[in-house]
Design a protein around this motif. Structure first.
Motif, PDB file in Angstrom:
ATOM      1  N   VAL A 137       0.828  -1.202   0.000  1.00 15.53           N
ATOM      2  CA  VAL A 137       0.000   0.000   0.000  1.00 15.53           C
ATOM      3  C   VAL A 137       0.866   1.258   0.000  1.00 15.53           C
ATOM      4  O   VAL A 137       0.477   2.292  -0.558  1.00 15.53           O
ATOM      5  N   VAL A 138       2.072   1.172   0.588  1.00 14.33           N
ATOM      6  CA  VAL A 138       2.998   2.315   0.555  1.00 14.33           C
ATOM      7  C   VAL A 138       3.433   2.582  -0.881  1.00 14.33           C
ATOM      8  O   VAL A 138       3.443   3.732  -1.355  1.00 14.33           O
ATOM      9  N   ILE A 139       3.785   1.518  -1.597  1.00 15.77           N
ATOM     10  CA  ILE A 139       4.222   1.675  -2.986  1.00 15.77           C
ATOM     11  C   ILE A 139       3.072   2.179  -3.852  1.00 15.77           C
ATOM     12  O   ILE A 139       3.264   2.999  -4.758  1.00 15.77           O
ATOM     13  N   GLU A 140       1.856   1.699  -3.571  1.00 18.62           N
ATOM     14  CA  GLU A 140       0.690   2.170  -4.320  1.00 18.62           C
ATOM     15  C   GLU A 140       0.492   3.674  -4.117  1.00 18.62           C
ATOM     16  O   GLU A 140       0.155   4.403  -5.060  1.00 18.62           O
ATOM     17  N   ALA A 141       0.690   4.132  -2.895  1.00 22.41           N
ATOM     18  CA  ALA A 141       0.565   5.565  -2.634  1.00 22.41           C
ATOM     19  C   ALA A 141       1.662   6.339  -3.360  1.00 22.41           C
ATOM     20  O   ALA A 141       1.397   7.391  -3.965  1.00 22.41           O
ATOM     21  N   TRP A 142       2.900   5.837  -3.307  1.00 20.47           N
ATOM     22  CA  TRP A 142       3.984   6.491  -4.038  1.00 20.47           C
ATOM     23  C   TRP A 142       3.647   6.621  -5.521  1.00 20.47           C
ATOM     24  O   TRP A 142       3.893   7.646  -6.139  1.00 20.47           O
ATOM     25  N   ALA A 143       3.108   5.534  -6.094  1.00 20.62           N
ATOM     26  CA  ALA A 143       2.794   5.537  -7.529  1.00 20.62           C
ATOM     27  C   ALA A 143       1.800   6.629  -7.879  1.00 20.62           C
ATOM     28  O   ALA A 143       1.778   7.119  -9.020  1.00 20.62           O
ATOM     29  N   ARG A 144       0.980   7.018  -6.900  1.00 20.18           N
ATOM     30  CA  ARG A 144      -0.077   8.002  -7.150  1.00 20.18           C
ATOM     31  C   ARG A 144       0.247   9.357  -6.519  1.00 20.18           C
ATOM     32  O   ARG A 144      -0.647  10.180  -6.333  1.00 20.18           O
ATOM     33  N   SER A 145       1.531   9.555  -6.163  1.00 24.50           N
ATOM     34  CA  SER A 145       1.994  10.835  -5.603  1.00 24.50           C
ATOM     35  C   SER A 145       1.230  11.220  -4.343  1.00 24.50           C
ATOM     36  O   SER A 145       0.970  12.408  -4.093  1.00 24.50           O
ATOM     37  N   LEU A 146       0.869  10.225  -3.547  1.00 23.71           N
ATOM     38  CA  LEU A 146       0.170  10.469  -2.288  1.00 23.71           C
ATOM     39  C   LEU A 146       1.177  10.364  -1.140  1.00 23.71           C
ATOM     40  O   LEU A 146       1.866   9.354  -1.011  1.00 23.71           O
ATOM     41  N   PRO A 147       1.315  11.392  -0.319  1.00 26.86           N
ATOM     42  CA  PRO A 147       2.278  11.326   0.786  1.00 26.86           C
ATOM     43  C   PRO A 147       1.906  10.240   1.788  1.00 26.86           C
ATOM     44  O   PRO A 147       0.719   9.917   1.967  1.00 26.86           O
ATOM     45  N   VAL A 148       2.922   9.698   2.453  1.00 27.29           N
ATOM     46  CA  VAL A 148       2.750   8.515   3.298  1.00 27.29           C
ATOM     47  C   VAL A 148       3.274   8.767   4.700  1.00 27.29           C
ATOM     48  O   VAL A 148       4.356   9.326   4.891  1.00 27.29           O
ATOM     49  N   VAL A 149       2.481   8.306   5.682  1.00 19.70           N
ATOM     50  CA  VAL A 149       2.932   8.156   7.060  1.00 19.70           C
ATOM     51  C   VAL A 149       2.834   6.675   7.390  1.00 19.70           C
ATOM     52  O   VAL A 149       1.826   6.029   7.085  1.00 19.70           O
ATOM     53  N   ALA A 150       3.874   6.116   8.002  1.00 22.23           N
ATOM     54  CA  ALA A 150       3.868   4.693   8.347  1.00 22.23           C
ATOM     55  C   ALA A 150       4.599   4.480   9.655  1.00 22.23           C
ATOM     56  O   ALA A 150       5.386   5.336  10.099  1.00 22.23           O
ATOM     57  N   THR A 151       4.350   3.352  10.282  1.00 22.62           N
ATOM     58  CA  THR A 151       5.167   2.937  11.410  1.00 22.62           C
ATOM     59  C   THR A 151       6.392   2.201  10.878  1.00 22.62           C
ATOM     60  O   THR A 151       6.399   1.709   9.747  1.00 22.62           O
ATOM     61  N   ALA A 152       7.400   2.120  11.710  1.00 20.46           N
ATOM     62  CA  ALA A 152       8.674   1.540  11.283  1.00 20.46           C
ATOM     63  C   ALA A 152       8.667   0.023  11.390  1.00 20.46           C
ATOM     64  O   ALA A 152       9.639  -0.584  11.860  1.00 20.46           O
ATOM     65  N   ALA A 153       7.564  -0.602  10.959  1.00 13.19           N
ATOM     66  CA  ALA A 153       7.559  -2.064  10.803  1.00 13.19           C
ATOM     67  C   ALA A 153       8.560  -2.420   9.708  1.00 13.19           C
ATOM     68  O   ALA A 153       9.010  -1.558   8.940  1.00 13.19           O
ATOM     69  N   GLU A 154       8.896  -3.700   9.617  1.00 15.54           N
ATOM     70  CA  GLU A 154      10.035  -4.080   8.793  1.00 15.54           C
ATOM     71  C   GLU A 154       9.938  -3.607   7.351  1.00 15.54           C
ATOM     72  O   GLU A 154      10.888  -3.028   6.809  1.00 15.54           O
ATOM     73  N   GLY A 155       8.793  -3.830   6.703  1.00 12.98           N
ATOM     74  CA  GLY A 155       8.658  -3.436   5.304  1.00 12.98           C
ATOM     75  C   GLY A 155       8.683  -1.923   5.109  1.00 12.98           C
ATOM     76  O   GLY A 155       9.545  -1.390   4.408  1.00 12.98           O
ATOM     77  N   PRO A 156       7.740  -1.188   5.723  1.00 14.60           N
ATOM     78  CA  PRO A 156       7.770   0.269   5.578  1.00 14.60           C
ATOM     79  C   PRO A 156       9.070   0.881   6.090  1.00 14.60           C
ATOM     80  O   PRO A 156       9.558   1.865   5.534  1.00 14.60           O
ATOM     81  N   GLY A 157       9.643   0.292   7.155  1.00 15.42           N
ATOM     82  CA  GLY A 157      10.909   0.808   7.661  1.00 15.42           C
ATOM     83  C   GLY A 157      12.044   0.654   6.671  1.00 15.42           C
ATOM     84  O   GLY A 157      12.986   1.459   6.656  1.00 15.42           O
ATOM     85  N   TRP A 158      11.965  -0.399   5.839  1.00 14.75           N
ATOM     86  CA  TRP A 158      12.944  -0.581   4.767  1.00 14.75           C
ATOM     87  C   TRP A 158      12.639   0.335   3.589  1.00 14.75           C
ATOM     88  O   TRP A 158      13.543   0.955   3.010  1.00 14.75           O
ATOM     89  N   LEU A 159      11.376   0.462   3.255  1.00 18.92           N
ATOM     90  CA  LEU A 159      11.000   1.251   2.090  1.00 18.92           C
ATOM     91  C   LEU A 159      11.260   2.742   2.287  1.00 18.92           C
ATOM     92  O   LEU A 159      11.797   3.411   1.402  1.00 18.92           O
ATOM     93  N   ILE A 160      10.861   3.265   3.437  1.00 21.31           N
ATOM     94  CA  ILE A 160      10.780   4.709   3.639  1.00 21.31           C
ATOM     95  C   ILE A 160      12.045   5.259   4.297  1.00 21.31           C
ATOM     96  O   ILE A 160      12.527   4.703   5.290  1.00 21.31           O
ATOM     97  N   THR A 161      12.554   6.335   3.739  1.00 21.96           N
ATOM     98  CA  THR A 161      13.576   7.145   4.398  1.00 21.96           C
ATOM     99  C   THR A 161      12.861   8.302   5.072  1.00 21.96           C
ATOM    100  O   THR A 161      12.247   9.140   4.406  1.00 21.96           O
ATOM    101  N   ASN A 162      12.909   8.333   6.406  1.00 22.26           N
ATOM    102  CA  ASN A 162      12.103   9.281   7.174  1.00 22.26           C
ATOM    103  C   ASN A 162      12.365  10.724   6.756  1.00 22.26           C
ATOM    104  O   ASN A 162      13.515  11.161   6.611  1.00 22.26           O
TER     105      ASN A 162
END
Length: 343
Positions: free
Chosen positions: A256-281
């Motif tokens: 869902v993070v990547i889907e938001a990126w694809a649509r230029s939608l800003p993202v807030v996530a918790t630092a669970a393993e996947g989002p923590g790897w994907l996102i640079t805070n």
């Protein structure tokens, strides 16, 4: 050939459908064997692939293995790409019984027990952490491969907020996924207490629905929460919302993070393993500690109030999608692997 049992809904199931269609668009000759599912079967038939439906049942399923073996011998694929535990185990047994000898590649989107994958020749993990888990579990490193998911870049169509009874200029966040403990939507509801006038569209269904609805009442945020149920128009919901929030406790990747990126939608996530790897805070998204409702609420408020920050992380996320998680790039990686293991 691709094989998948799969549930009614899920991120892996949706990516499976996208990958089948992408292979077909590239001219890959493929046969697909799945558990019966009316909606999924219709989509696969629309793609035009050779589709076989088998029960992939448990103890008293005497149909799947012999039928799958017969299908392998009929199609004689060079490679069988199997998805998740049940389909992979049944596919491995069928390959052993078949007269032909395809290469079996198991695809993993989670931390699975490798006993189900013992007949595979190669394994794919969709995050580096999953590949590390595979290798740490005793799998040969040269037979473990990282290939991420890709998502649809369809921008979606904005839905009128009147349809959701949301004020036109109120900050609107979207969260999507199965209503399960791992997704931590309870933390997100608590985080709403620390925001000012923020509304939530929660798209998903699952065993915690009634508990989450009750929690929203107890927290006093129910008037700002819309439980939408399972939706097939997530792209349209993303076009409607001001940001995506992924509050998961456990999230191996975070499609869902990547889907938001694809649509230029800003993202807030918790630092669970996947989002923590994907996102640079504070670069391509904002990260908060897992289960920290105050920090999550603060991050949501930051994006809601700082439009410059919101625009900047949206642009950076879009660039990440375009460079790493678009269809062409990911399909190229699959096809390169297929070529490599077939030599």
């Amino acid at each position: 050939m691709q094989t998948m049992a799969g549930g009614q809904f899920g991120g892996a199931e949706e990516f499976f459908l996208r990958l089948v269609a992408a292979f077909n668009a590239r001219g890959v000759s493929q046969s697909v064997v799945v558990r019966p599912n009316k909606a999924r079967g219709r989509k696969l038939r629309d793609v035009g692939v050779n589709l076989v439906e088998l029960p992939f049942g448990k103890w008293f399923d005497f149909q799947t293995q012999p039928s799958l073996t017969a299908q392998i011998d009929r199609v004689r694929p060079d490679i069988v790409l199997s998805w998740m535990n049940r389909a992979t185990l049944e596919t491995g047994k069928a390959c052993l019984r078949a007269d032909s000898s395809p290469i079996q590649i198991g695809r993993q989107g989670g931390y699975y027990d490798l006993k189900y994958y013992r007949h595979c020749d190669h394994l794919i993990g969709n995050t580096p952490h999953i590949v590390k888990h595979i290798i740490d579990s005793g799998w040969p490193a040269d037979c473990a491969h990282f290939i991420p998911n890709f998502v649809s870049a369809d921008p979606g169509v904005r839905i009128s907020r009147v349809q959701f009874d949301v004020p036109e200029h109120a900050p609107l966040i979207l969260a999507a996924g199965r209503l399960h403990q791992n997704k931590a939507f309870d933390t997100l509801l608590e985080a709403l207490k620390y925001t000012n006038g923020v509304y939530l569209l929660l798209a998903g269904d699952g065993p915690l629905k009634s508990k989450l609805q009750s929690l929203s009442q107890r927290l006093g945020v129910a008037s700002r929460v819309r439980f939408l149920g399972w939706r097939s128009d997530v792209g349209d919901l993303m076009a409607t919302a001001d940001m995506l929030v992924c509050p998961s406790r456990i999230e191996p990747l975070g499609n869902v993070v990547i889907e938001a990126w694809a649509r230029s939608l800003p993202v807030v996530a918790t630092a669970a393993e996947g989002p923590g790897w994907l996102i640079t805070n504070e670069s391509d998204g904002l990260l908060a500690p897992i289960d920290d409702c105050r920090a999550l609420g603060f991050a949501i408020t930051q994006l809601a109030e700082d439009l410059e920050l919101s625009a900047r992380v949206a642009v950076a996320g879009k660039l990440r999608f375009e460079s790493e998680f678009n269809e062409a790039t990911v399909v190229d990686r699959f096809l390169a692997l297929f070529e490599e293991v077939s030599r």
